[in-house]
Design an enzyme around this catalytic site. Structure first.
Site, PDB file in Angstrom:
ATOM      1  N   GLU A  10      -1.074   7.292  -0.217  1.00 20.91           N
ATOM      2  CA  GLU A  10      -2.008   7.881  -1.169  1.00 20.91           C
ATOM      3  C   GLU A  10      -1.596   9.287  -1.591  1.00 20.91           C
ATOM      4  O   GLU A  10      -2.154   9.853  -2.534  1.00 20.91           O
ATOM      5  CB  GLU A  10      -3.423   7.911  -0.581  1.00 20.91           C
ATOM      6  CG  GLU A  10      -3.608   8.758   0.652  1.00 20.91           C
ATOM      7  CD  GLU A  10      -3.295   8.038   1.959  1.00 20.91           C
ATOM      8  OE1 GLU A  10      -3.770   8.485   3.006  1.00 20.91           O
ATOM      9  OE2 GLU A  10      -2.569   7.020   1.918  1.00 20.91           O
ATOM     10  N   CYS A  49      11.996  11.309   9.571  1.00 19.84           N
ATOM     11  CA  CYS A  49      11.931  10.855  10.965  1.00 19.84           C
ATOM     12  C   CYS A  49      13.316  10.827  11.592  1.00 19.84           C
ATOM     13  O   CYS A  49      13.449  10.749  12.818  1.00 19.84           O
ATOM     14  CB  CYS A  49      11.281   9.480  11.056  1.00 19.84           C
ATOM     15  SG  CYS A  49      12.236   8.152  10.308  1.00 19.84           S
ATOM     16  N   GLU A 108       6.665  16.356  17.296  1.00 18.27           N
ATOM     17  CA  GLU A 108       7.384  16.146  16.039  1.00 18.27           C
ATOM     18  C   GLU A 108       6.768  17.084  15.004  1.00 18.27           C
ATOM     19  O   GLU A 108       5.669  16.830  14.501  1.00 18.27           O
ATOM     20  CB  GLU A 108       7.279  14.698  15.575  1.00 18.27           C
ATOM     21  CG  GLU A 108       8.067  14.436  14.303  1.00 18.27           C
ATOM     22  CD  GLU A 108       7.940  13.008  13.798  1.00 18.27           C
ATOM     23  OE1 GLU A 108       8.892  12.510  13.191  1.00 18.27           O
ATOM     24  OE2 GLU A 108       6.879  12.398  14.010  1.00 18.27           O
ATOM     25  N   LYS A 139       0.859  -1.178   0.000  1.00 23.61           N
ATOM     26  CA  LYS A 139       0.000   0.000   0.000  1.00 23.61           C
ATOM     27  C   LYS A 139       0.896   1.228   0.000  1.00 23.61           C
ATOM     28  O   LYS A 139       1.412   1.638   1.036  1.00 23.61           O
ATOM     29  CB  LYS A 139      -0.919   0.048   1.218  1.00 23.61           C
ATOM     30  CG  LYS A 139      -1.876   1.245   1.161  1.00 23.61           C
ATOM     31  CD  LYS A 139      -2.340   1.689   2.518  1.00 23.61           C
ATOM     32  CE  LYS A 139      -3.085   3.030   2.425  1.00 23.61           C
ATOM     33  NZ  LYS A 139      -2.239   4.147   1.921  1.00 23.61           N
TER      34      LYS A 139
END
Length: 514
Positions: free
Chosen positions: A190, A296, A396, A187
């Site tokens: 998107e 990250c 974050e 996946k």
């Protein structure tokens, strides 16, 4: 229009309404809803991602389960030949993949090529997985008793990918899984599906049998399908804490699947006064503002120890020299952030930091780029006076925002890092070996850099985030740990009694036919 180096036009794969991959064919979805993918520098819609209905996703899972029956029996050397061809095709089409990343994600072309290159390194490492799949044997454990173990694939496994590394993160997942004998359901994010689509086609071109790699598209319903489907045995995820914890709770907690989930971070760097000043400042600027801070493993917090605080004005000047702009333009240093919503959030945190008593040494709000006024641009921002408990320090931000903190001693700086809820990575800048040794011994983070601002391990090791940055079964991405995640051990205990051995001797006399 992009063109692959071997001359085959593939632009229809990642323009218009995206198709999904089933049995090595790109299928038009019967979806009634589509998610627009925007170029973050222009807001132009470059393609649309279908929210696939459950019936189509179930068909994908059935295909993957059926393909697994033969793929697991395919020799590991045959799998290796496919992967060797794949790494060559990625090399040949590296620039084309990078252009798709820049178009959909916004990072500079040079940074996008780095994204592809770091993923390619995992593919190259996957070619050597036969040596990591070896089992163990112990003979003569007792009289005539032997024990051996070997690794078997799990079955159908799946990956849910983030927007910030459209090539590298998928390539952390399915090359390792496929080499171990699993089939894979991907996946893509998107928001940035193009690079993953092209990389999937290149793997088909490398000779991967039908059904071994399939794709699904969508958002929340698609993720829940992956968590729930009975054929899927394991889920790999990289992204935010909300989604990662949901996947772990639903896939592992409710459905008993294996999960590896790399999530958020707030990495700190400690700057000692004995460090190489110019090299350190260059690395801080790159680690804080590269990729518009959307990593990250970015370095959004700098702890300046003692006299190192005097370097902050020089850091400011270097940050001011960075150029914001669309990633495809030469000379651009900081591209747009992924969406208008991300821009609004980042600027909101900056605004709140001022309300909480911080000082904006450099304010990147309201940045506009001539000719790209609709772009999601946030300029490099430096916030001083940050303290634990403040929003800019705790959250974050995932944008080009660098928070400076001052400390008197190394012990004070280490205590600040260790009190951080996340544990993805950290770094220290020093020329003192004893200081570096003390730091690496006492620090509580999974990936430690010594004069290295973004210490992402090379593929022969593993990505080892910890604390709130990781949940799952304990197996990290790629390296030996990645192989262990995508395989299970089988142990065989054998007893073959010596006295039962049949002694054969050739008979040379004329047969009498009795």
């Amino acid at each position: 229009m992009l063109r692959l180096s071997h001359g085959v036009r593939r632009a229809s794969l990642y323009e218009g309404r995206l198709k999904y991959l089933l049995n090595n064919e790109w299928k038009e979805s019967a979806a009634t809803e589509y998610i627009p993918v925007h170029n973050p520098a222009t807001q132009e819609v470059v393609c649309e991602v279908p929210k696939m209905p459950l019936s189509e996703m179930n068909a994908v899972a059935e295909s993957s389960a059926e393909a697994y029956k033969s793929w697991r029996e395919t020799s590991i050397l045959s799998r290796q030949q496919i992967m060797l061809k794949y790494q060559q095709l990625i090399k040949e089409n590296k620039t084309e993949v990078a252009k798709l990343i820049t178009r959909e994600q916004g990072k500079t072309l040079a940074d996008a090529e780095g994204d592809v290159h770091r993923g390619l390194q995992v593919v190259e490492h996957a070619c050597g997985i036969p040596s990591l799949m070896q089992g163990e044997t112990l003979q003569g454990l007792s009289k005539d008793l032997d024990i051996k173990s070997y690794r078997e694939p799990l079955g159908v496994v799946a990956g849910v990918c983030p927007f910030n590394f459209p090539a590298m993160i998928p390539l952390w997942m399915y090359p390792v899984a496929l080499m171990c004998g699993n089939t894979f359901i991907m996946k893509p994010s998107e928001r940035v599906p193009g690079a993953s689509t092209l990389l999937s086609q290149l793997l088909i071109d490398s000779g991967l049998p039908a059904g071994c790699l399939n794709t699904v598209h969508g958002s929340h319903d698609c993720v829940n399908f992956i968590c729930d489907n009975e054929h899927i045995r394991a889920v790999s995820f990289v992204g935010g804490n909300g989604a990662g914890e949901h996947i772990n709770n639903r896939a592992a907690g409710s459905n008993g699947k294996r999960v590896q989930s790399n999530m958020g971070a707030k990495n700190h760097g400690i700057i000692m006064p004995d460090a190489n000043k110019n090299a350190t400042l260059n690395q801080l600027v790159g680690a804080a503002f590269g990729a518009a801070g959307q990593r990250c493993m970015a370095l959004p917090v700098g702890i300046f120890v003692g006299e190192a605080r005097e370097w902050i004005p020089d850091l400011l000047q270097m940050a001011k020299d960075l150029k914001c702009g669309p990633g495809h333009e030469p000379g651009c240093d900081v591209g747009p952030v992924i969406s208008p919503q991300a821009k609004e959030y980042i600027e909101g945190v900056i605004t709140q930091s001022v309300a909480e008593g911080c000082h904006l040494l450099l304010d990147g709000r309201n940045t506009t780029v001539p000719g790209y006024e609709k772009g999601n641009f946030v300029g490099p921002t430096i916030i001083t006076g940050c303290k634990p408990g403040m929003r800019a320090y705790e959250e974050e931000i995932f944008g080009p925002v660098f928070c400076t903190v001052e400390a008197e001693t190394l012990d004070e700086a280490i205590a600040l890092v260790n009190s951080n809820q996340w544990g993805n990575g950290t770094a220290i800048f020093t020329n003192n070996g004893a200081t570096a040794r003390k730091f690496q011994h006492e620090i509580q983070a999974g990936q430690v850099g010594i004069n290295v601002p973004i210490p992402v391990p090379l593929p022969m090791f593993s990505f080892t985030g910890n604390k709130k940055s990781y949940v799952g079964s304990g197996h990290n991405f790629y390296g030996k740990a990645g192989v262990h995640f995508y395989t299970q051990l089988k142990t065989i205990t054998e007893l073959w009694r010596a006295e039962d051995a049949t002694e054969l001797k050739a008979e040379v006399a004329m047969p009498t036919m009795k």
